[in-house]
Scaffold this motif. Structure first.
Motif, PDB file in Angstrom:
ATOM      1  N   VAL A   1       0.839  -1.204   0.000  1.00  0.00           N
ATOM      2  CA  VAL A   1       0.000   0.000   0.000  1.00  0.00           C
ATOM      3  C   VAL A   1       0.869   1.247   0.000  1.00  0.00           C
ATOM      4  N   ILE A   2       1.918   1.262   0.795  1.00  0.00           N
ATOM      5  CA  ILE A   2       2.817   2.416   0.844  1.00  0.00           C
ATOM      6  C   ILE A   2       3.491   2.612  -0.519  1.00  0.00           C
ATOM      7  N   ALA A   3       3.957   1.520  -1.127  1.00  0.00           N
ATOM      8  CA  ALA A   3       4.602   1.605  -2.442  1.00  0.00           C
ATOM      9  C   ALA A   3       3.607   2.064  -3.514  1.00  0.00           C
ATOM     10  N   ASP A   4       2.407   1.503  -3.510  1.00  0.00           N
ATOM     11  CA  ASP A   4       1.388   1.896  -4.493  1.00  0.00           C
ATOM     12  C   ASP A   4       1.009   3.368  -4.338  1.00  0.00           C
ATOM     13  N   LYS A   5       0.870   3.800  -3.105  1.00  0.00           N
ATOM     14  CA  LYS A   5       0.499   5.188  -2.832  1.00  0.00           C
ATOM     15  C   LYS A   5       1.580   6.139  -3.335  1.00  0.00           C
ATOM     16  N   ALA A   6       2.838   5.826  -3.054  1.00  0.00           N
ATOM     17  CA  ALA A   6       3.949   6.663  -3.509  1.00  0.00           C
ATOM     18  C   ALA A   6       4.001   6.704  -5.038  1.00  0.00           C
ATOM     19  N   TYR A   7       3.773   5.563  -5.679  1.00  0.00           N
ATOM     20  CA  TYR A   7       3.808   5.501  -7.132  1.00  0.00           C
ATOM     21  C   TYR A   7       2.683   6.334  -7.752  1.00  0.00           C
ATOM     22  N   LEU A   8       1.462   6.140  -7.256  1.00  0.00           N
ATOM     23  CA  LEU A   8       0.318   6.861  -7.828  1.00  0.00           C
ATOM     24  C   LEU A   8       0.427   8.375  -7.630  1.00  0.00           C
ATOM     25  N   GLN A   9       1.023   8.795  -6.528  1.00  0.00           N
ATOM     26  CA  GLN A   9       1.141  10.228  -6.265  1.00  0.00           C
ATOM     27  C   GLN A   9       2.071  10.913  -7.256  1.00  0.00           C
TER      28      GLN A   9
END
Length: 174
Positions: free
Chosen positions: A90-98
């Motif tokens: 979730v942390i990795a996905d959030k950073a990527y999408l941002q």
């Protein structure tokens, strides 16, 4: 005439779908943020437990739990490992999408590995049309690209078939 109408209808439908990418991406980020909020409490509790019992981190505590002969403890450790992995994802996905641009967001959302989360995101999603010129430009560009990719096999088929005799066309059609 029908083909022209169908082309325009297909373009509009693809455009409307592709124009939803930024909105879905924002909704996806909100979902990830809520998941992170609810998971962080469990993760913090595990960190406190690991510190209290002298482990260097949560993973070493959970690895120790896996050595017990008690099935309930092993199942609990495996479940907590899964929670840690999901939290890190979730942390990795959030950073990527941002930081992702429009096309990266589109590919991220279209990834079959993300469809489980996307299904949950779409439960509360309400379609909208963006008013941002950049988003509309990218949506038009993506729509044209998708439409070209959809029609490419037909165009190539017509080009190949035009140089053939009637006899050859009959042979290849079988």
């Amino acid at each position: 005439m029908f083909s022209s109408f169908f082309d325009k209808l297909l373009f509009v439908l693809i455009f409307l779908l592709v124009a939803q990418v930024p909105s879905i991406s924002d909704q996806y980020l909100g979902y990830l943020q809520e998941y992170k909020k609810t998971s962080i409490q469990n993760i913090d509790q595990l960190k406190v437990n690991a510190d209290m019992h002298g482990y260097k981190d949560v993973s070493s505590m959970l690895y120790d739990w896996l050595t017990y002969d008690i099935p309930a403890v092993i199942d609990d450790a495996e479940g907590k490992f899964k929670l840690l992995q999901q939290y890190e994802q979730v942390i990795a996905d959030k950073a990527y999408l941002q930081q992702a641009n429009y096309f990266e967001q589109l590919l991220f959302i279209a990834n079959p590995l993300k469809w489980g989360v996307l299904k949950n995101v779409l439960k509360d999603y309400h379609p909208s049309i963006p008013v941002n010129v950049g988003v509309i430009s990218f949506a038009i560009l993506a729509t044209l690209l998708l439409q070209v990719l959809l029609y490419l096999p037909f165009w190539l088929g017509k080009g190949i078939g035009q140089g053939m005799s009637t006899k050859e066309k009959l042979l290849f059609s079988r």
